[in-house]
Design a protein around this motif. Structure first.
Motif, PDB file in Angstrom:
ATOM      1  N   SER A 116       0.848  -1.197   0.000  1.00 26.17           N
ATOM      2  CA  SER A 116       0.000   0.000   0.000  1.00 26.17           C
ATOM      3  C   SER A 116       0.882   1.246   0.000  1.00 26.17           C
ATOM      4  CB  SER A 116      -0.910   0.015   1.230  1.00 26.17           C
ATOM      5  OG  SER A 116      -0.203   0.470   2.365  1.00 26.17           O
ATOM      6  N   GLY A 117       0.295   2.351  -0.438  1.00 28.91           N
ATOM      7  CA  GLY A 117       1.037   3.612  -0.448  1.00 28.91           C
ATOM      8  C   GLY A 117       1.471   4.019   0.951  1.00 28.91           C
ATOM      9  N   VAL A 118       0.636   3.716   1.939  1.00 30.46           N
ATOM     10  CA  VAL A 118       0.975   4.060   3.327  1.00 30.46           C
ATOM     11  C   VAL A 118       2.162   3.212   3.802  1.00 30.46           C
ATOM     12  CG1 VAL A 118       0.149   4.076   5.725  1.00 30.46           C
ATOM     13  CG2 VAL A 118      -1.344   4.879   3.876  1.00 30.46           C
ATOM     14  N   GLU A 119       2.134   1.913   3.513  1.00 31.55           N
ATOM     15  CA  GLU A 119       3.251   1.037   3.900  1.00 31.55           C
ATOM     16  C   GLU A 119       4.537   1.467   3.209  1.00 31.55           C
ATOM     17  OE1 GLU A 119       1.963  -2.951   3.048  1.00 31.55           O
ATOM     18  OE2 GLU A 119       0.528  -2.942   4.713  1.00 31.55           O
ATOM     19  N   PHE A 120       4.426   1.814   1.921  1.00 30.75           N
ATOM     20  CA  PHE A 120       5.581   2.297   1.174  1.00 30.75           C
ATOM     21  C   PHE A 120       6.145   3.559   1.845  1.00 30.75           C
ATOM     22  CE2 PHE A 120       7.108   5.464  -1.870  1.00 30.75           C
ATOM     23  CZ  PHE A 120       8.212   4.807  -2.392  1.00 30.75           C
ATOM     24  N   SER A 121       5.243   4.481   2.189  1.00 26.60           N
ATOM     25  CA  SER A 121       5.665   5.745   2.816  1.00 26.60           C
ATOM     26  C   SER A 121       6.347   5.498   4.154  1.00 26.60           C
ATOM     27  CB  SER A 121       4.452   6.662   3.005  1.00 26.60           C
ATOM     28  OG  SER A 121       3.865   6.958   1.756  1.00 26.60           O
ATOM     29  N   GLN A 122       5.806   4.561   4.941  1.00 27.31           N
ATOM     30  CA  GLN A 122       6.413   4.255   6.244  1.00 27.31           C
ATOM     31  C   GLN A 122       7.829   3.713   6.064  1.00 27.31           C
ATOM     32  OE1 GLN A 122       3.065   1.774   7.534  1.00 27.31           O
ATOM     33  NE2 GLN A 122       2.856   3.089   9.327  1.00 27.31           N
ATOM     34  N   LYS A 123       8.011   2.888   5.042  1.00 25.65           N
ATOM     35  CA  LYS A 123       9.339   2.331   4.765  1.00 25.65           C
ATOM     36  C   LYS A 123      10.316   3.454   4.383  1.00 25.65           C
ATOM     37  CE  LYS A 123      11.582  -1.244   2.029  1.00 25.65           C
ATOM     38  NZ  LYS A 123      11.453  -2.148   0.878  1.00 25.65           N
ATOM     39  N   ILE A 124       9.852   4.386   3.547  1.00 28.96           N
ATOM     40  CA  ILE A 124      10.683   5.517   3.120  1.00 28.96           C
ATOM     41  C   ILE A 124      11.011   6.415   4.321  1.00 28.96           C
ATOM     42  CG2 ILE A 124      10.658   7.642   1.718  1.00 28.96           C
ATOM     43  CD1 ILE A 124      11.088   4.933   0.170  1.00 28.96           C
ATOM     44  N   ARG A 125      10.041   6.573   5.222  1.00 30.72           N
ATOM     45  CA  ARG A 125      10.238   7.417   6.417  1.00 30.72           C
ATOM     46  C   ARG A 125      11.331   6.881   7.346  1.00 30.72           C
ATOM     47  NH1 ARG A 125       9.354  11.677   4.784  1.00 30.72           N
ATOM     48  NH2 ARG A 125       7.311  12.615   4.641  1.00 30.72           N
ATOM     49  N   GLY A 159      -8.538   7.291  -4.456  1.00 29.58           N
ATOM     50  CA  GLY A 159      -9.934   7.400  -4.852  1.00 29.58           C
ATOM     51  C   GLY A 159     -10.778   6.429  -4.043  1.00 29.58           C
ATOM     52  N   VAL A 160     -10.114   5.701  -3.138  1.00 29.48           N
ATOM     53  CA  VAL A 160     -10.790   4.671  -2.355  1.00 29.48           C
ATOM     54  C   VAL A 160     -10.856   5.032  -0.876  1.00 29.48           C
ATOM     55  CG1 VAL A 160     -10.782   2.232  -1.732  1.00 29.48           C
ATOM     56  CG2 VAL A 160     -10.030   2.923  -4.004  1.00 29.48           C
ATOM     57  N   PHE A 161      -9.731   5.420  -0.306  1.00 27.74           N
ATOM     58  CA  PHE A 161      -9.685   5.760   1.123  1.00 27.74           C
ATOM     59  C   PHE A 161     -10.181   7.186   1.327  1.00 27.74           C
ATOM     60  CE2 PHE A 161      -5.769   2.884   0.965  1.00 27.74           C
ATOM     61  CZ  PHE A 161      -6.503   1.753   1.301  1.00 27.74           C
ATOM     62  N   LEU A 162     -11.486   7.370   1.291  1.00 23.03           N
ATOM     63  CA  LEU A 162     -12.015   8.731   1.360  1.00 23.03           C
ATOM     64  C   LEU A 162     -12.701   9.056   2.684  1.00 23.03           C
ATOM     65  CD1 LEU A 162     -13.374   9.067  -2.281  1.00 23.03           C
ATOM     66  CD2 LEU A 162     -11.134   9.674  -1.368  1.00 23.03           C
ATOM     67  N   ASP A 163     -12.856   8.055   3.520  1.00 28.51           N
ATOM     68  CA  ASP A 163     -13.432   8.281   4.843  1.00 28.51           C
ATOM     69  C   ASP A 163     -12.472   9.192   5.620  1.00 28.51           C
ATOM     70  OD1 ASP A 163     -14.902   7.634   7.354  1.00 28.51           O
ATOM     71  OD2 ASP A 163     -13.021   6.598   7.805  1.00 28.51           O
ATOM     72  N   PRO A 164     -12.978  10.300   6.209  1.00 30.05           N
ATOM     73  CA  PRO A 164     -12.084  11.254   6.886  1.00 30.05           C
ATOM     74  C   PRO A 164     -11.172  10.617   7.933  1.00 30.05           C
ATOM     75  CG  PRO A 164     -14.287  12.174   6.697  1.00 30.05           C
ATOM     76  CD  PRO A 164     -14.373  10.752   6.211  1.00 30.05           C
ATOM     77  N   ALA A 165     -11.674   9.655   8.696  1.00 34.61           N
ATOM     78  CA  ALA A 165     -10.841   9.018   9.727  1.00 34.61           C
ATOM     79  C   ALA A 165      -9.711   8.218   9.082  1.00 34.61           C
ATOM     80  CB  ALA A 165     -11.694   8.116  10.610  1.00 34.61           C
ATOM     81  N   THR A 166     -10.032   7.505   8.009  1.00 32.64           N
ATOM     82  CA  THR A 166      -9.021   6.710   7.300  1.00 32.64           C
ATOM     83  C   THR A 166      -7.979   7.627   6.667  1.00 32.64           C
ATOM     84  OG1 THR A 166     -10.763   5.124   6.777  1.00 32.64           O
ATOM     85  CG2 THR A 166      -8.713   4.896   5.563  1.00 32.64           C
ATOM     86  N   THR A 167      -8.458   8.707   6.055  1.00 27.44           N
ATOM     87  CA  THR A 167      -7.560   9.681   5.429  1.00 27.44           C
ATOM     88  C   THR A 167      -6.594  10.252   6.464  1.00 27.44           C
ATOM     89  OG1 THR A 167      -9.299  10.300   3.875  1.00 27.44           O
ATOM     90  CG2 THR A 167      -7.495  11.850   4.135  1.00 27.44           C
ATOM     91  N   LYS A 168      -7.145  10.671   7.587  1.00 27.06           N
ATOM     92  CA  LYS A 168      -6.334  11.271   8.650  1.00 27.06           C
ATOM     93  C   LYS A 168      -5.308  10.265   9.179  1.00 27.06           C
ATOM     94  CE  LYS A 168      -6.972  13.899  12.908  1.00 27.06           C
ATOM     95  NZ  LYS A 168      -7.902  14.255  13.966  1.00 27.06           N
ATOM     96  N   ASP A 169      -5.748   9.038   9.380  1.00 28.86           N
ATOM     97  CA  ASP A 169      -4.880   7.983   9.874  1.00 28.86           C
ATOM     98  C   ASP A 169      -3.757   7.691   8.873  1.00 28.86           C
ATOM     99  OD1 ASP A 169      -4.461   6.270  12.113  1.00 28.86           O
ATOM    100  OD2 ASP A 169      -5.019   4.566  10.846  1.00 28.86           O
ATOM    101  N   SER A 170      -4.104   7.634   7.589  1.00 26.16           N
ATOM    102  CA  SER A 170      -3.106   7.379   6.543  1.00 26.16           C
ATOM    103  C   SER A 170      -2.049   8.477   6.519  1.00 26.16           C
ATOM    104  CB  SER A 170      -3.787   7.304   5.163  1.00 26.16           C
ATOM    105  OG  SER A 170      -4.701   6.243   5.130  1.00 26.16           O
ATOM    106  N   VAL A 171      -2.506   9.728   6.606  1.00 27.26           N
ATOM    107  CA  VAL A 171      -1.581  10.870   6.602  1.00 27.26           C
ATOM    108  C   VAL A 171      -0.647  10.798   7.816  1.00 27.26           C
ATOM    109  CG1 VAL A 171      -1.462  13.385   6.903  1.00 27.26           C
ATOM    110  CG2 VAL A 171      -3.021  12.404   5.208  1.00 27.26           C
ATOM    111  N   ARG A 172      -1.211  10.464   8.972  1.00 30.91           N
ATOM    112  CA  ARG A 172      -0.406  10.364  10.192  1.00 30.91           C
ATOM    113  C   ARG A 172       0.633   9.244  10.062  1.00 30.91           C
ATOM    114  NH1 ARG A 172      -0.480   7.038  14.060  1.00 30.91           N
ATOM    115  NH2 ARG A 172      -2.486   6.138  13.528  1.00 30.91           N
ATOM    116  N   GLN A 173       0.194   8.073   9.631  1.00 29.10           N
ATOM    117  CA  GLN A 173       1.095   6.925   9.506  1.00 29.10           C
ATOM    118  C   GLN A 173       2.220   7.182   8.503  1.00 29.10           C
ATOM    119  OE1 GLN A 173      -0.943   3.204   8.757  1.00 29.10           O
ATOM    120  NE2 GLN A 173      -2.462   3.627  10.329  1.00 29.10           N
TER     121      GLN A 173
END
Length: 128
Positions: free
Chosen positions: A69-78, A93-107
Motif C-alpha cells: 500500500s502507499g501508506v506502507e511504502f511511505s512508512q518504509k521511506i520514512r 480514490g478509495v480511502f475517502l473516509d475522513p478518519a481513514t484519510t487522517k490515519d493514513s496521513v499520520r502513519q
C-alpha cells in the motif's frame, strides 16, 4: 553536501508513484510546466530505487499500488528520510473516509492528501 543548493535542487525534483499511467502522465506534464524535474514509477520498488538515487524532494504516492500500500511504502521511506528532507503527498480514490484519510496521513507522515479525482491546481498547490 547538504548545502542550500543541494536542497534547492531537491525541492525541484518530484516523483509520482502511480500505477494509473494516464493520471501519472497528466501530473508529470503539469509539474514539468511548473519547472519541476519529474520522475515516475508504477511500482513501489522502482520508486524506492529512484528515491535512493536521485535528489527527490516530493513524492506523490497512490494509496493502492501493486506490491504494497502507499501508506506502507511511505512508512518504509520514512525510516530513511524525514519529512524535512522528503515530502509525501498521498492520493486515493478509495480511502475517502475522513478518519481513514487522517490515519493514513499520520502513519505516512504525509504533508497532504489528494482525493481522486482532484483538480490539477490542488496537486500543484502541494509542491514547494
Amino acid at each position: 553536501l547538504e548545502g542550500d543548493s543541494f536542497l534547492a535542487g531537491k525541492r525541484n525534483q518530484v516523483l509520482i508513484l502511480e500505477d494509473d499511467e494516464g493520471l501519472s502522465q497528466v501530473l508529470q506534464q503539469a509539474f514539468q510546466k511548473q519547472g519541476h524535474t519529474v520522475h515516475t514509477a508504477a511500482r513501489p520498488s522502482d520508486a524506492e530505487e529512484l528515491i535512493n538515487s536521485k535528489p527527490i524532494g516530493t513524492v506523490f504516492v497512490d494509496c493502492l499500488l501493486p506490491e504494497t500500500s502507499g501508506v506502507e511504502f511511505s512508512q518504509k521511506i520514512r525510516e530513511k528520510y524525514s519529512p524535512a528532507v522528503l515530502e509525501i503527498v498521498l492520493m486515493s480514490g478509495v480511502f475517502l473516509d475522513p478518519a481513514t484519510t487522517k490515519d493514513s496521513v499520520r502513519q505516512a507522515q504525509a504533508q497532504g492528501f489528494l482525493k481522486k479525482p482532484f483538480e490539477l491546481k490542488e496537486a500543484l498547490s502541494l509542491l514547494p
